[in-house]
Design a protein around this motif. Structure first.
Motif, PDB file in Angstrom:
ATOM      1  N   GLY A  25     -40.735 -59.624 -42.099  1.00 29.91           N
ATOM      2  CA  GLY A  25     -40.638 -58.155 -41.721  1.00 29.91           C
ATOM      3  C   GLY A  25     -39.632 -57.504 -41.921  1.00 29.91           C
ATOM      4  N   THR A  26     -39.437 -56.336 -41.383  1.00 30.70           N
ATOM      5  CA  THR A  26     -38.320 -55.428 -41.563  1.00 30.70           C
ATOM      6  C   THR A  26     -37.724 -54.704 -40.216  1.00 30.70           C
ATOM      7  OG1 THR A  26     -39.159 -54.788 -43.928  1.00 30.70           O
ATOM      8  CG2 THR A  26     -37.275 -53.348 -42.746  1.00 30.70           C
ATOM      9  N   VAL A  27     -36.663 -54.702 -39.901  1.00 32.03           N
ATOM     10  CA  VAL A  27     -35.951 -54.028 -38.767  1.00 32.03           C
ATOM     11  C   VAL A  27     -35.727 -52.629 -39.446  1.00 32.03           C
ATOM     12  CG1 VAL A  27     -34.246 -53.689 -37.308  1.00 32.03           C
ATOM     13  CG2 VAL A  27     -34.883 -56.041 -38.040  1.00 32.03           C
ATOM     14  N   LYS A  28     -36.379 -51.586 -38.904  1.00 25.62           N
ATOM     15  CA  LYS A  28     -36.300 -50.350 -39.144  1.00 25.62           C
ATOM     16  C   LYS A  28     -35.371 -49.493 -38.129  1.00 25.62           C
ATOM     17  CE  LYS A  28     -39.782 -48.022 -41.049  1.00 25.62           C
ATOM     18  NZ  LYS A  28     -41.148 -47.186 -41.333  1.00 25.62           N
ATOM     19  N   ILE A  29     -34.120 -48.983 -38.644  1.00 23.18           N
ATOM     20  CA  ILE A  29     -32.932 -48.416 -37.876  1.00 23.18           C
ATOM     21  C   ILE A  29     -33.164 -46.837 -38.381  1.00 23.18           C
ATOM     22  CG2 ILE A  29     -30.707 -48.486 -37.584  1.00 23.18           C
ATOM     23  CD1 ILE A  29     -30.316 -51.258 -38.406  1.00 23.18           C
ATOM     24  N   GLY A  30     -33.640 -46.328 -37.549  1.00 23.16           N
ATOM     25  CA  GLY A  30     -33.276 -44.729 -37.350  1.00 23.16           C
ATOM     26  C   GLY A  30     -32.298 -44.232 -37.351  1.00 23.16           C
ATOM     27  N   TYR A  31     -31.616 -43.538 -38.238  1.00 23.74           N
ATOM     28  CA  TYR A  31     -30.342 -42.836 -38.376  1.00 23.74           C
ATOM     29  C   TYR A  31     -30.315 -41.533 -37.964  1.00 23.74           C
ATOM     30  CZ  TYR A  31     -25.361 -43.749 -38.169  1.00 23.74           C
ATOM     31  OH  TYR A  31     -24.339 -43.781 -37.793  1.00 23.74           O
ATOM     32  N   LEU A  32     -29.913 -41.059 -36.781  1.00 19.54           N
ATOM     33  CA  LEU A  32     -29.665 -39.709 -36.334  1.00 19.54           C
ATOM     34  C   LEU A  32     -28.303 -39.023 -36.982  1.00 19.54           C
ATOM     35  CD1 LEU A  32     -31.111 -37.210 -34.963  1.00 19.54           C
ATOM     36  CD2 LEU A  32     -30.143 -38.347 -32.820  1.00 19.54           C
ATOM     37  N   ALA A  33     -28.203 -38.296 -37.756  1.00 25.48           N
ATOM     38  CA  ALA A  33     -26.927 -37.571 -38.159  1.00 25.48           C
ATOM     39  C   ALA A  33     -27.123 -36.224 -38.632  1.00 25.48           C
ATOM     40  CB  ALA A  33     -26.348 -38.643 -39.124  1.00 25.48           C
ATOM     41  N   ALA A  34     -25.973 -35.292 -38.334  1.00 28.38           N
ATOM     42  CA  ALA A  34     -25.854 -34.160 -38.961  1.00 28.38           C
ATOM     43  C   ALA A  34     -25.469 -34.130 -40.606  1.00 28.38           C
ATOM     44  CB  ALA A  34     -24.717 -33.327 -38.050  1.00 28.38           C
ATOM     45  N   LEU A  35     -26.435 -34.050 -41.070  1.00 26.42           N
ATOM     46  CA  LEU A  35     -26.117 -33.987 -42.702  1.00 26.42           C
ATOM     47  C   LEU A  35     -26.045 -32.656 -43.428  1.00 26.42           C
ATOM     48  CD1 LEU A  35     -28.979 -36.534 -43.612  1.00 26.42           C
ATOM     49  CD2 LEU A  35     -26.528 -37.137 -43.079  1.00 26.42           C
ATOM     50  N   THR A  36     -26.217 -31.678 -42.618  1.00 23.45           N
ATOM     51  CA  THR A  36     -25.986 -30.225 -42.662  1.00 23.45           C
ATOM     52  C   THR A  36     -25.333 -29.532 -41.704  1.00 23.45           C
ATOM     53  OG1 THR A  36     -27.992 -29.736 -42.082  1.00 23.45           O
ATOM     54  CG2 THR A  36     -27.844 -30.459 -44.454  1.00 23.45           C
ATOM     55  N   GLY A  37     -24.564 -28.422 -42.015  1.00 24.77           N
ATOM     56  CA  GLY A  37     -23.867 -27.989 -40.883  1.00 24.77           C
ATOM     57  C   GLY A  37     -22.459 -28.106 -40.725  1.00 24.77           C
ATOM     58  N   ASP A  38     -21.794 -27.770 -39.666  1.00 27.26           N
ATOM     59  CA  ASP A  38     -20.500 -27.814 -39.405  1.00 27.26           C
ATOM     60  C   ASP A  38     -20.004 -29.295 -39.204  1.00 27.26           C
ATOM     61  OD1 ASP A  38     -19.900 -25.279 -39.470  1.00 27.26           O
ATOM     62  OD2 ASP A  38     -19.786 -24.861 -37.456  1.00 27.26           O
ATOM     63  N   TRP A  39     -20.978 -30.192 -38.715  1.00 22.55           N
ATOM     64  CA  TRP A  39     -20.434 -31.554 -38.721  1.00 22.55           C
ATOM     65  C   TRP A  39     -20.896 -32.825 -40.183  1.00 22.55           C
ATOM     66  CZ3 TRP A  39     -22.972 -31.719 -33.126  1.00 22.55           C
ATOM     67  CH2 TRP A  39     -22.421 -30.793 -32.417  1.00 22.55           C
ATOM     68  N   ALA A  40     -21.373 -31.941 -40.768  1.00 25.92           N
ATOM     69  CA  ALA A  40     -21.907 -32.602 -42.223  1.00 25.92           C
ATOM     70  C   ALA A  40     -21.027 -33.731 -42.528  1.00 25.92           C
ATOM     71  CB  ALA A  40     -22.339 -31.708 -43.332  1.00 25.92           C
ATOM     72  N   ALA A  41     -19.600 -33.539 -42.619  1.00 23.99           N
ATOM     73  CA  ALA A  41     -18.618 -34.264 -43.201  1.00 23.99           C
ATOM     74  C   ALA A  41     -19.016 -35.771 -42.188  1.00 23.99           C
ATOM     75  CB  ALA A  41     -17.409 -34.011 -43.202  1.00 23.99           C
TER      76      ALA A  41
END
Length: 384
Positions: A25-41
């Motif tokens: 199988g596979t462990v699916k890890i959702g990753y929640l991140a601000a990839l755009t906007g002021d916190w993109a870095a």
């Protein structure tokens, strides 16, 4: 061999292969991140570091044959986008666990969703207590964090200012719309006064709206403060520091929490020199050298937002450890393993989770000093 027997053997082999693949199988890890906007870095660094960790684990055969897949989503610094992203991760992508976000307000907004759905969410650099417990203090069963909390961070800031730096009059400038900022402000004030300090200015601004802080800084200058506390996120802090120095506040000690980011130098320039920041990771820690080398080799970048990178990388390794102990890619089993984490050696620290509040126990805080164009290790602090 008879045709029917041959077909039967072929089908058996195919079914065995499918069964083996399913078992792995596979462990699916959702990753929640601000990839755009002021916190993109911050967000872009976290996703890169998470993908690096997953690739390294998979290259070694995964976790008992189970591969790790990172499923990133951009929440663009907005709570409503984060809520929608988490719903899609859970309902459409069928993730087993979610890592991120790196801010308290976002994790607080998504907590009801993950706890109803039974999917663990690990905050990276989200320090408000309400990330993992509700207003009554009851633990949120599926909410975790890998960083220390605002009460502890606020105490570290107060101890550092009063005891290590000998400052007695503090001013604070905080974001009135940020749970992170309000929490850190509250715990700094409480502890600074207990350490014998005095608050002489307590002023607010509107994050994402205000860019000129000269009025508040003039009031702070006139208050006689000898230390300015900035419990905020990168961009506004950089602008505040730049404007403070332009107003002639050269000798004012400026300190802040883990909202610090290396990109602040691009905004504030030399004004960053001589500022100090509480943090989770020291970039000069020899234990982290393999991570920084691997990150540089893969992305041709030195991982400037090193705190986000390190905690994201270690969060994936924590999930891998939990899956190994759970023995399967199962949401409830992973949750139970995360909660029972004890003495797990990650790259930046040894991790033990308190089941009462899902916070790490007894992690040292690091003080970074901005010097010669970058942040450097200054000291470790464990306040009295």
């Amino acid at each position: 061999m008879r045709k029917g027997l041959f077909v039967g053997v072929v089908i058996a082999i195919v079914l065995l292969a499918v069964g083996m693949a399913t078992a792995q199988g596979t462990v699916k890890i959702g990753y929640l991140a601000a990839l755009t906007g002021d916190w993109a870095a911050y967000g872009q660094t976290e996703v890169k570091a998470a993908q690096l960790a997953a690739e390294e684990i998979n290259a070694k055969g995964g976790v008992n044959g189970i591969k790790i897949e990172i499923v990133p989503y951009d929440f663009r610094t907005r709570a409503e986008d984060a809520v929608n992203a988490v719903r899609r991760m859970i309902e459409q992508d069928k993730v087993h666990v979610i890592i991120g976000a790196n801010t308290s307000g976002i994790n607080i907004a998504t907590a009801p969703i993950v706890n109803r759905a039974g999917v663990s969410q690990i905050a990276t650099v989200a320090t408000n207590p309400l990330v993992t417990v509700d207003e009554s203090g009851k633990v949120r069963p599926y909410s975790f964090r890998i960083c220390f909390t605002d009460p502890y961070q606020g105490k570290v800031l107060a101890f550092f200012a009063a005891r290590e730096m000998g400052k007695k009059k503090a001013a604070i400038l905080y974001d009135v719309g940020s749970e992170y900022s309000q929490g850190l402000r509250e715990f700094f004030i409480k502890n600074f006064e207990q350490y014998g300090g005095q608050m002489v200015a307590d002023l607010g601004f509107r994050g994402g709206v205000d860019v000129d802080f000269r009025a508040q800084l003039t009031e702070i200058r006139n208050s006689g403060a000898d230390v300015l506390v900035l419990p905020n996120m990168g961009k506004e802090m950089a602008l505040t520091i730049k404007q403070a120095r332009e107003l002639g506040m050269k000798d004012l000690l400026i300190i802040g929490g883990d909202g610090y980011g290396e990109f602040m130098w691009e905004i504030a320039g030399d004004a960053m020199e001589g500022t100090y920041w509480v943090n989770h990771v020291a970039p000069g820690d020899p234990a982290m050298e393999p991570f920084f080398t691997a990150y540089q080799d893969k992305y041709k970048d030195e991982c400037k937002e090193f705190v986000n990178g390190v905690l994201a990388y270690d969060a994936v390794h924590w999930v891998a450890n939990a899956v190994e102990r759970a023995g399967k890619a199962d949401r409830k089993a992973i949750r139970d393993a995360l909660e029972s984490t004890s003495g797990v050696q990650l790259n930046h620290a040894t991790l033990t989770i308190d089941p009462a509040d899902h916070n790490p126990k007894d992690k040292d805080a690091v003080i970074l000093e901005c010097k010669d164009g970058k942040s450097r290790f200054f000291m470790k602090v464990k306040p009295e």
